[in-house]
Design a protein around this motif. Structure first.
Motif, PDB file in Angstrom:
ATOM      1  N   ASP A  93       0.740  -1.269   0.082  1.00 32.51           N
ATOM      2  CA  ASP A  93      -0.043  -0.073   0.053  1.00 32.51           C
ATOM      3  C   ASP A  93       0.813   1.268   0.026  1.00 32.51           C
ATOM      4  O   ASP A  93       1.063   1.942   1.194  1.00 32.51           O
ATOM      5  N   GLU A 145       1.846   4.661  -1.006  1.00 28.42           N
ATOM      6  CA  GLU A 145       1.362   5.941  -1.311  1.00 28.42           C
ATOM      7  C   GLU A 145       1.900   7.188  -1.516  1.00 28.42           C
ATOM      8  O   GLU A 145       1.615   8.144  -1.947  1.00 28.42           O
ATOM      9  N   TYR A 188     -11.248   5.511  -4.232  1.00 32.64           N
ATOM     10  CA  TYR A 188     -12.028   6.423  -3.379  1.00 32.64           C
ATOM     11  C   TYR A 188     -11.184   7.602  -2.879  1.00 32.64           C
ATOM     12  O   TYR A 188     -11.601   8.139  -1.766  1.00 32.64           O
TER      13      TYR A 188
HETATM   14  C1  LIG Z   1      -5.806   0.890   1.458  1.00 29.25           C
HETATM   15  N1  LIG Z   1      -5.257   1.950   1.756  1.00 29.25           N
HETATM   16  C2  LIG Z   1      -6.003   3.080   2.171  1.00 29.25           C
HETATM   17  O1  LIG Z   1      -6.936   3.116   2.143  1.00 29.25           O
HETATM   18  N2  LIG Z   1      -5.093   4.182   2.107  1.00 29.25           N
HETATM   19  C3  LIG Z   1      -5.678   5.335   2.563  1.00 29.25           C
HETATM   20  N3  LIG Z   1      -4.988   6.404   2.746  1.00 29.25           N
HETATM   21  N4  LIG Z   1      -6.965   5.413   2.753  1.00 29.25           N
HETATM   22  C4  LIG Z   1      -7.505   6.945   3.462  1.00 29.25           C
HETATM   23  C5  LIG Z   1      -8.126   6.605   4.635  1.00 29.25           C
HETATM   24  C6  LIG Z   1      -8.710   8.059   5.031  1.00 29.25           C
HETATM   25  C7  LIG Z   1      -8.933   9.019   4.141  1.00 29.25           C
HETATM   26  C8  LIG Z   1      -8.233   8.845   2.906  1.00 29.25           C
HETATM   27  C9  LIG Z   1      -7.669   7.842   2.410  1.00 29.25           C
END
Ligand SMILES: CNC(=O)NC(=N)Nc1ccccc1
Length: 314
Positions: free
Chosen positions: A150, A152, A210
Motif C-alpha cells: 500500500d 502511497e 476512493y
Molecule cells: C488501502 N489504503 C488506504 O485506504 N489508504 C488510505 N490512505 N486511505 C484513506 C483513509 C482515510 C482518508 C483517505 C484515504
C-alpha cells in the motif's frame, strides 16, 4: 469473487479473529509496516493501532507483543482466509526505498520475520545481542500468506526489486502458495506502484477508487469524471503478471474516506455487476477500507461488508 479487507487501523477495532469468524471476508490485509529500513541491517517499524501491547524490539519501532495477532492467525488460516501483511499505508508519508540493496534486505527481513518460521534463521526470543545474527518474530510462530504493498508516497524505485526478491523466497518454499498484492491510486500510471506492477508479479491489485476525484467509483455512480477500471485492465494485461486479479477498492463507511467517495450498497451494486460481467477474467472482487468501519456500518440489519459479499454472490 472475493472480499478483501484491511485490518489493523480501525478505531477501537476488535481482535483479528472477530473477522476470521465471519464468512464475509476472504482476504485480510493486516496493516501496517509503516516505517521502512533506511539501509541494510536497519529494522522496519510497525503499527497495528490498539492491537499488540505497546512493546518494541529493543532499539527498534517494530512491535514485539502482538499476541492477539499471533494467536488469531492460525484460526484465520484454518477458516480459509488469506492473511497478508501490508507495507506502507496512508501515514507512511516519509518512507521510501533508498537503493536496491536495501530493497533486498527489506524483502529478506519481511520473509524471515513474518514468513514461514525457521528456527535456524529467526529467534522467538530475539534480543539486541542477536542483531545481525537472527531475525525477530513479531507474530512468533504464526506466518502470513504474503505481502501487500500500500505504497502511497515516494514510490517508484525499489519496489520491483523487493517484490522480485520476495518471489524468489516464494519459489524456494513449496509448502504453500504465497501472494503479492498492491493498492495503487486510480490515476494511471500510479506514481508509486506503476513501475513495480510493470516489472514484478502481483497476484491481486485493489485500486483505491476512493481517494482521487476524476477516476473514482463515485464518479461512475454520479456520472462525473471517468471511472477507469477498463484502463486498469489494460495496465494489468501489459504488466509482469497479465493474469493478476483486479479488485474495486471502496470505503466501508462514510467516515472511512474523504468526503464524497462513500457509496451505499444500492449504489455499489450496478457498478460491481457491470464490471464483473464486462471483465470476468480479471474481476477479482471488492476491497474495503476497512474491516472495523464496515462492521460498524449496519444497514437494514446487515454490515456493509455483508452487503458487499451479497452483491458479489447474488
Ligand atoms: C488501502 N489504503 C488506504 O485506504 N489508504 C488510505 N490512505 N486511505 C484513506 C483513509 C482515510 C482518508 C483517505 C484515504
Amino acid at each position: 469473487n472475493n472480499v478483501a479487507v484491511y485490518y489493523g487501523q480501525g478505531a477501537n477495532q476488535p481482535r483479528l479473529k472477530h473477522f476470521c469468524e465471519q464468512t464475509t471476508s476472504d482476504i485480510i490485509n493486516i496493516g501496517f509496516i509503516n516505517k521502512f529500513p533506511k539501509h541494510v541491517g536497519d529494522f522496519p517499524g510497525s503499527n497495528f493501532a490498539n492491537q499488540c501491547d505497546g512493546a518494541f524490539f529493543p532499539g527498534t519501532e517494530l512491535l514485539s507483543g502482538c499476541h492477539q495477532i499471533w494467536q488469531d492467525i492460525p484460526s484465520c488460516k484454518a477458516a480459509g482466509k488469506t492473511i497478508l501483511l501490508s507495507i506502507g499505508g496512508g501515514t507512511a508519508t516519509a518512507q521510501s526505498i533508498p537503493d536496491e540493496a536495501t530493497a533486498v534486505w527489506f524483502a529478506d527481513f519481511l520473509w524471515y520475520s513474518f514468513g514461514p518460521y525457521n528456527s535456524a534463521i529467526s529467534s522467538l526470543g530475539w534480543t539486541e545481542e542477536l542483531a545481525g545474527l537472527a531475525f525477530p518474530r513479531p507474530f512468533l510462530t504464526s506466518s502470513v500468506d504474503g505481502f501487500d504493498f500500500d505504497i502511497e508516497y515516494n514510490g517508484g524505485v525499489g519496489y520491483a526489486a523487493m517484490i522480485n526478491r520476495l518471489r524468489w523466497h516464494f519459489t524456494k518454499s513449496t509448502e504453500q502458495t504465497y501472494y503479492i498484492s498492491g493498492a495503487p491510486q486510480c490515476p494511471i500510471p500510479d506514481a508509486q506502484l506503476g513501475d513495480a506492477i510493470a516489472n514484478s508479479h502481483f497476484d491481486f491489485i485493489w485500486v483505491q477508487w476512493y481517494n482521487t476525484g476524476g477516476c473514482s467509483a463515485a464518479d461512475w455512480v454520479h456520472g462525473t469524471g471517468k471511472f477507469n477500471f477498463d484502463d486498469w485492465v489494460s495496465v494489468i494485461e501489459k504488466s509482469a503478471n497479465p493474469n493478476a486479479k483486479l479488485f474495486i477498492g471502496l470505503p466501508a463507511s462514510k467516515d472511512a474516506a474523504n468526503a464524497g467517495f462513500y457509496l451505499t450498497p444500492k449504489e455499489v451494486k450496478p457498478l460491481v455487476k457491470t464490471y464483473m460481467d464486462k471483465h470476468p477474467k480479471h474481476f477479482g472482487g471488492v476491497m474495503l477500507w476497512e474491516a472495523t468501519a464496515g462492521d460498524n456500518n449496519v444497514i437494514d440489519g446487515s454490515t456493509y461488508t455483508e452487503h458487499i459479499k451479497d452483491i458479489l454472490y447474488d
